[in-house]
Scaffold this active site. Structure first.
Site, PDB file in Angstrom:
ATOM      1  N   CYS A  60     -29.789  41.138  83.554  1.00 21.36           N
ATOM      2  CA  CYS A  60     -30.919  40.265  83.259  1.00 21.36           C
ATOM      3  C   CYS A  60     -32.163  40.661  84.057  1.00 21.36           C
ATOM      4  O   CYS A  60     -33.290  40.508  83.571  1.00 21.36           O
ATOM      5  CB  CYS A  60     -30.565  38.805  83.504  1.00 21.36           C
ATOM      6  SG  CYS A  60     -30.106  38.409  85.207  1.00 21.36           S
ATOM      7  N   HIS A 155     -30.020  33.898  87.220  1.00 20.45           N
ATOM      8  CA  HIS A 155     -30.444  34.473  85.939  1.00 20.45           C
ATOM      9  C   HIS A 155     -31.955  34.651  85.950  1.00 20.45           C
ATOM     10  O   HIS A 155     -32.700  33.735  86.312  1.00 20.45           O
ATOM     11  CB  HIS A 155     -30.041  33.583  84.769  1.00 20.45           C
ATOM     12  CG  HIS A 155     -30.485  34.132  83.442  1.00 20.45           C
ATOM     13  ND1 HIS A 155     -30.035  35.337  82.954  1.00 20.45           N
ATOM     14  CD2 HIS A 155     -31.365  33.659  82.522  1.00 20.45           C
ATOM     15  CE1 HIS A 155     -30.600  35.572  81.787  1.00 20.45           C
ATOM     16  NE2 HIS A 155     -31.418  34.579  81.501  1.00 20.45           N
ATOM     17  N   ASN A 170     -36.458  35.217  77.213  1.00 19.35           N
ATOM     18  CA  ASN A 170     -35.127  35.175  77.819  1.00 19.35           C
ATOM     19  C   ASN A 170     -34.193  36.125  77.075  1.00 19.35           C
ATOM     20  O   ASN A 170     -34.038  36.051  75.857  1.00 19.35           O
ATOM     21  CB  ASN A 170     -34.583  33.737  77.729  1.00 19.35           C
ATOM     22  CG  ASN A 170     -33.409  33.503  78.651  1.00 19.35           C
ATOM     23  OD1 ASN A 170     -32.618  34.405  78.912  1.00 19.35           O
ATOM     24  ND2 ASN A 170     -33.287  32.287  79.148  1.00 19.35           N
TER      25      ASN A 170
END
Length: 249
Positions: A60, A155, A170
């Site tokens: 991520c 995250h 995202n």
């Protein structure tokens, strides 16, 4: 409250499957097939385009940076090298102390904020990340930076202004989410209240790299093209809550 804002508030840690499609597998919602749902733009195509990397393993941090810059600048190996360099510097400072684990990359491949900061600072754009809400930063108007980096529960994801519109990029979402401009500022304040960390990319050039167009080095092949989505297609998507409801039928 708009569904876009609720989708931020309900963010789950990576590796936790949920109706919003977040999880550790490639592509998040829709898994590895998510890329296959996209149409590869032809080389030289005009119009607005959004670069959006989907979740692969625990990358991520890499996806967050590339989605922020709207270019594929960083690889997992690049960030891992930076983490190793930082570990080496820290080990010199803490000589004599027994340190068994890296503080900059964990066993699952998740990178620290220091790695992301160093990567952006050492890039050609020389970007500094400012922690919004830290002492002396609350007066800063965040939207002037045209993008933000967000962290919650290990995250990382980015939000970016592209052709005058804001998008949640995202990597665990199958598609970017359009955020109405009038919701952006209250959204940021809400996220801070919900425990999200927000970082502002301060670029010496004044703004982040150009976004919204295919780059000059765009190849137009399937591999490169899968990261690009036509902006008008994103703008016509239903809100996240409606989309999720349809996917769960």
């Amino acid at each position: 409250m708009p569904a876009n804002i609720m989708s931020f508030k309900d963010l789950k840690p990576e590796g936790v499957d949920g109706d919003d499609g977040q999880g550790g597998q490639e592509g998040g919602q829709g898994g590895g097939n998510a890329y296959s749902k996209r149409t590869t733009p032809k080389k030289g195509a005009s119009g607005g385009y959004i670069n959006h990397e989907l979740q692969e393993s625990r990358k991520c941090g890499q996806h967050c940076l590339n989605n922020l810059l709207q270019q594929r600048v960083f690889t997992e190996g690049h960030l891992a090298d930076i983490a190793a360099q930082l570990d080496k510097c820290e080990s010199m400072i803490t000589a004599g102390m027994k340190i068994t684990e890296s503080g900059n990359i964990d066993a699952t491949g998740n990178f620290s904020i220091e790695v992301l900061k160093r990567a952006l600072k050492d890039s050609e754009y020389k970007i500094d990340l400012i922690a919004w809400g830290a002492e002396g930063t609350t007066h800063i108007y965040p939207l002037q930076f045209k993008g933000i980096i967000v962290n919650k529960q290990e995250h990382w994801f980015s939000v970016r202004e592209i052709n005058g519109k804001w998008y949640n990029l995202n990597s665990t979402h199958e598609w970017p989410h359009l955020i109405p401009s009038e919701h952006m500022e209250p959204l940021l304040h809400q996220m801070r209240g919900d425990g999200f960390q927000i970082f502002l990319p301060c670029c010496p050039r004044g703004t982040l790299p150009l976004a919204g167009v295919l780059p000059p080095n765009y190849r137009g092949d399937i591999l490169d093209g899968r990261y690009w989505i036509k902006q008008s297609d994103v703008d016509n998507l239903p809100p996240p809550s409606e989309s999720n409801a349809n996917n769960n039928k």
